[in-house]
Design an enzyme around this catalytic site. Structure first.
Site, PDB file in Angstrom:
ATOM      1  NE  ARG A 204      -0.685  10.339   9.918  1.00 49.76           N
ATOM      2  CZ  ARG A 204      -0.986   9.257   9.213  1.00 49.76           C
ATOM      3  NH1 ARG A 204      -2.140   8.687   9.343  1.00 49.76           N
ATOM      4  NH2 ARG A 204      -0.124   8.753   8.364  1.00 49.76           N
TER       5      ARG A 204
ATOM      6  CB  CYS B  39      -5.343   6.111  10.454  1.00 47.17           C
ATOM      7  SG  CYS B  39      -5.895   4.661   9.556  1.00 47.17           S
TER       8      CYS B  39
ATOM      9  CE  LYS C  37      -1.898   1.898   3.961  1.00 48.82           C
ATOM     10  NZ  LYS C  37      -1.630   3.327   3.973  1.00 48.82           N
ATOM     11  CG  ASN C  38       2.466   2.715   3.570  1.00 52.08           C
ATOM     12  OD1 ASN C  38       1.260   2.927   3.409  1.00 52.08           O
ATOM     13  ND2 ASN C  38       3.009   2.628   4.768  1.00 52.08           N
TER      14      ASN C  38
ATOM     15  CG  ASP D 217       2.745   1.648   9.311  1.00 48.65           C
ATOM     16  OD1 ASP D 217       2.107   2.500   9.942  1.00 48.65           O
ATOM     17  OD2 ASP D 217       3.188   1.843   8.168  1.00 48.65           O
TER      18      ASP D 217
ATOM     19  NE  ARG E 199      -7.443   4.302   4.991  1.00 45.32           N
ATOM     20  CZ  ARG E 199      -6.630   5.122   5.627  1.00 45.32           C
ATOM     21  NH1 ARG E 199      -6.907   5.502   6.856  1.00 45.32           N
ATOM     22  NH2 ARG E 199      -5.544   5.563   5.049  1.00 45.32           N
TER      23      ARG E 199
ATOM     24  CG  ASP F 107       5.156  20.954  10.056  1.00 46.72           C
ATOM     25  OD1 ASP F 107       4.613  19.832   9.997  1.00 46.72           O
ATOM     26  OD2 ASP F 107       6.120  21.188  10.796  1.00 46.72           O
TER      27      ASP F 107
HETATM   28  C1  UD1 Z   1       3.865   7.118   6.156  1.00 49.24           C
HETATM   29  C2  UD1 Z   1       3.073   5.842   5.972  1.00 49.24           C
HETATM   30  C3  UD1 Z   1       2.540   5.351   7.304  1.00 49.24           C
HETATM   31  C4  UD1 Z   1       3.689   5.204   8.295  1.00 49.24           C
HETATM   32  C5  UD1 Z   1       4.512   6.486   8.374  1.00 49.24           C
HETATM   33  C6  UD1 Z   1       5.767   6.338   9.231  1.00 49.24           C
HETATM   34  C7  UD1 Z   1       2.180   6.037   3.735  1.00 49.24           C
HETATM   35  C8  UD1 Z   1       0.981   6.177   2.869  1.00 49.24           C
HETATM   36  N1  UD1 Z   1       1.978   6.106   5.053  1.00 49.24           N
HETATM   37  O1  UD1 Z   1       2.960   8.095   6.677  1.00 49.24           O
HETATM   38  O2  UD1 Z   1       1.911   4.092   7.103  1.00 49.24           O
HETATM   39  O3  UD1 Z   1       3.183   4.902   9.566  1.00 49.24           O
HETATM   40  O4  UD1 Z   1       4.930   6.883   7.058  1.00 49.24           O
HETATM   41  O5  UD1 Z   1       6.568   5.300   8.765  1.00 49.24           O
HETATM   42  O6  UD1 Z   1       3.269   5.808   3.258  1.00 49.24           O
HETATM   43  N2  UD1 Z   1       5.200  14.982  10.553  1.00 49.24           N
HETATM   44  C9  UD1 Z   1       5.217  16.321  10.843  1.00 49.24           C
HETATM   45  N3  UD1 Z   1       5.083  17.205   9.800  1.00 49.24           N
HETATM   46  C10 UD1 Z   1       4.963  16.806   8.507  1.00 49.24           C
HETATM   47  C11 UD1 Z   1       4.956  15.412   8.230  1.00 49.24           C
HETATM   48  C12 UD1 Z   1       5.087  14.531   9.270  1.00 49.24           C
HETATM   49  O7  UD1 Z   1       5.332  16.717  11.996  1.00 49.24           O
HETATM   50  O8  UD1 Z   1       4.855  17.642   7.611  1.00 49.24           O
HETATM   51  C13 UD1 Z   1       5.304  14.003  11.673  1.00 49.24           C
HETATM   52  C14 UD1 Z   1       4.050  13.149  11.805  1.00 49.24           C
HETATM   53  O9  UD1 Z   1       3.052  13.791  12.574  1.00 49.24           O
HETATM   54  C15 UD1 Z   1       4.578  11.911  12.470  1.00 49.24           C
HETATM   55  C16 UD1 Z   1       5.982  11.777  11.874  1.00 49.24           C
HETATM   56  O10 UD1 Z   1       6.324  13.064  11.370  1.00 49.24           O
HETATM   57  O11 UD1 Z   1       4.686  12.097  13.859  1.00 49.24           O
HETATM   58  C17 UD1 Z   1       6.070  10.745  10.756  1.00 49.24           C
HETATM   59  O12 UD1 Z   1       5.222  11.095   9.703  1.00 49.24           O
HETATM   60  P1  UD1 Z   1       5.520  10.686   8.194  1.00 49.24           P
HETATM   61  O13 UD1 Z   1       6.819   9.945   8.114  1.00 49.24           O
HETATM   62  O14 UD1 Z   1       5.353  11.890   7.343  1.00 49.24           O
HETATM   63  O15 UD1 Z   1       4.349   9.674   7.909  1.00 49.24           O
HETATM   64  P2  UD1 Z   1       3.364   9.634   6.678  1.00 49.24           P
HETATM   65  O16 UD1 Z   1       4.105   9.947   5.428  1.00 49.24           O
HETATM   66  O17 UD1 Z   1       2.127  10.380   6.991  1.00 49.24           O
END
Ligand code: UD1
Length: 417
Positions: free
Chosen positions: A121, A116, A22-23, A304, A396, A124
């Protein structure tokens, strides 16, 4: 509304073919927009998030054929830069469309992404990185408008190795003028897969697998054919199932080389594991040994799989500690596990679990995708019947968790309320 019915205490035996990741597939579908042409993507899982992304792509003007696990995307008629609100709110990955839409149409609009509820999340890091490449960000009450004639490659430093932000910058950088370097990039296998896809599309990405990625921007791309690797999180979930329920299972189509850290943790629970090529054979007799894990960015243990490990800890012989370092609200599933008899105390980022066996069947609610899968796993080690509600979360990301677990002899089925 459907729920999953589990009759527990049956050891597992048999083989599961692991679905595509999926990811990995979601950012690939977004990246396909960079090119005005065709992308044939194989081993695509038939999961709700993929169907949601297809709805979005259709609303943007693309067309597709999705037969079995082969998806043919035609992006020639891409005409809209607006991610439709209903689908955008359903899935956090919608934010990943900002980079490619900027690259192709020089503008993009999306509502604040959903998905989710496993913490704050924010996005920024995505926005500040795109701004660094020259995009103009206009946050509105109901969404974000991003514009920028051809972006300019530059150095981007990520304060946290965000998976999504790394993917967004890679895609925006692939269409920017000049070279973009991403320092502090995420190293998750799904990033490596996206880099491979971008290179096949005609981009030039270097540093794959490291935390410094370099991408040289291009004006034009080419048609591509690409196969999505197996889903390491789904494979990890089914390893959790055999650790909790006991038995011997064989998983095929697994990206074994990206699961070494996970397999170390699995082995420490007393589960015997043999892995070669794309196959894992796991054998578990008796209760698991206690679990000590901390989640973190790859190659650390995946957040995950944290909920699934809670279910394993719930039946372990002794006291386990699981620390969550990525998503602050990802312990919500712990409360549901308590309804199945799990002894769990959560303090800040750590869950302290005292194992007992068996758990007792009960009614529980999936609160997020992986949490829902974890509750199904716990049901396998519970006496009597468990019902897991909120199945749409599980759908999902899992093509058919009941089909897969039934294939190894579990008594699970999806039923209507
Ligand atoms: C992706 C995966 C998800 C996985 C996660 C971490 C997909 C579709 N989803 O989610 O399954 O659990 O990586 O391996 O690939 N953060 C910020 N600001 C930002 C972006 C992220 O503060 O702009 C924080 C998030 O709140 C979180 C952490 O960084 O605490 C990790 O987030 P991120 O690595 O971006 O996860 P996703 O890409 O949303």
């Amino acid at each position: 509304m459907s729920f999953i019915r589990v009759q527990g205490l049956k050891s597992l035996q048999g083989k599961i073919e692991i679905q595509g990741s999926k990811n990995a597939v979601l950012p690939i579908m977004a990246a396909a927009l960079l090119h005005k042409g065709m992308a044939v993507i194989k081993n695509v899982p038939r999961i709700q998030d993929v169907f949601c992304m297809l709805e979005i792509l259709k609303a943007l003007g693309c067309s597709y054929q999705f037969e079995g696990h082969e998806l043919t995307l035609d992006t020639r008629d891409l005409c809209s830069y607006k991610v439709p609100e209903r689908e955008g709110r359903q899935m956090r990955s919608s934010v990943m469309l900002l980079g490619p839409l900027l690259g192709r149409l020089h503008q993009a609009w999306t509502c604040y992404p959903g998905g989710c509820v496993i913490g704050k999340r924010p996005i920024d890091l995505h926005l500040s990185a795109l701004e660094k490449l020259g995009a103009k960000i206009e946050p509105k009450e109901d969404g974000i408008f991003v514009t920028g004639e051809r972006l300019s490659g530059t150095d981007v430093h990520l304060l946290f190795p965000s998976v999504g932000a790394t993917e967004n910058v890679l895609m925006a950088g692939a269409a920017a003028r000049g070279t973009t370097r991403i320092f502090g990039a995420a190293k998750e296998p799904e990033i490596q897969t996206l880099c491979d896809f971008l290179n096949r599309l005609g981009a030039k990405v270097c540093g794959i697998g490291t935390d410094v990625l370099t991408v040289e921007g291009k004006n034009t791309f080419q048609d591509v054919e690409f196969t999505v690797p197996g889903d390491r999180i789904v494979a990890g979930t089914y390893l959790g199932a055999v650790m909790a329920a006991g038995g011997e299972i064989c998983l095929t189509g697994v990206p074994v080389r990206h699961m070494e850290g996970t397999l170390d943790v699995v082995r420490k629970t007393g589960c015997q594991v043999e892995a070669w090529g794309e196959e894992i054979r796991a054998f578990m007799r008796g209760r698991p040994l206690p679990v000590q894990v901390c989640t973190g960015p790859y190659p650390e243990f995946s957040t995950d799989l944290q909920s699934v490990m809670l279910s394993v800890a719930a039946v372990a012989e002794g006291n386990s500690q699981i620390q969550e370092n990525v998503f602050e609200e990802r312990f919500a599933t712990g409360k549901e596990l308590q309804k199945l008899g799990t002894q769990i105390i959560i303090k800040d980022r750590t869950a302290f679990v005292t194992g007992r066996y068996p758990l007792k069947g009960g009614e529980v609610y999936a609160l997020d995708l992986r949490g829902g899968a974890a509750l199904t796993v716990a049901g396998l080690a519970a006496e009597g019947e468990s019902r897991i509600h909120g199945c749409f979360y599980i759908c999902r990301g899992y093509e058919d968790i009941c089909r897969d677990l039934s294939a190894v002899g579990a008594r699970v089925s999806m039923e209507e309320e």
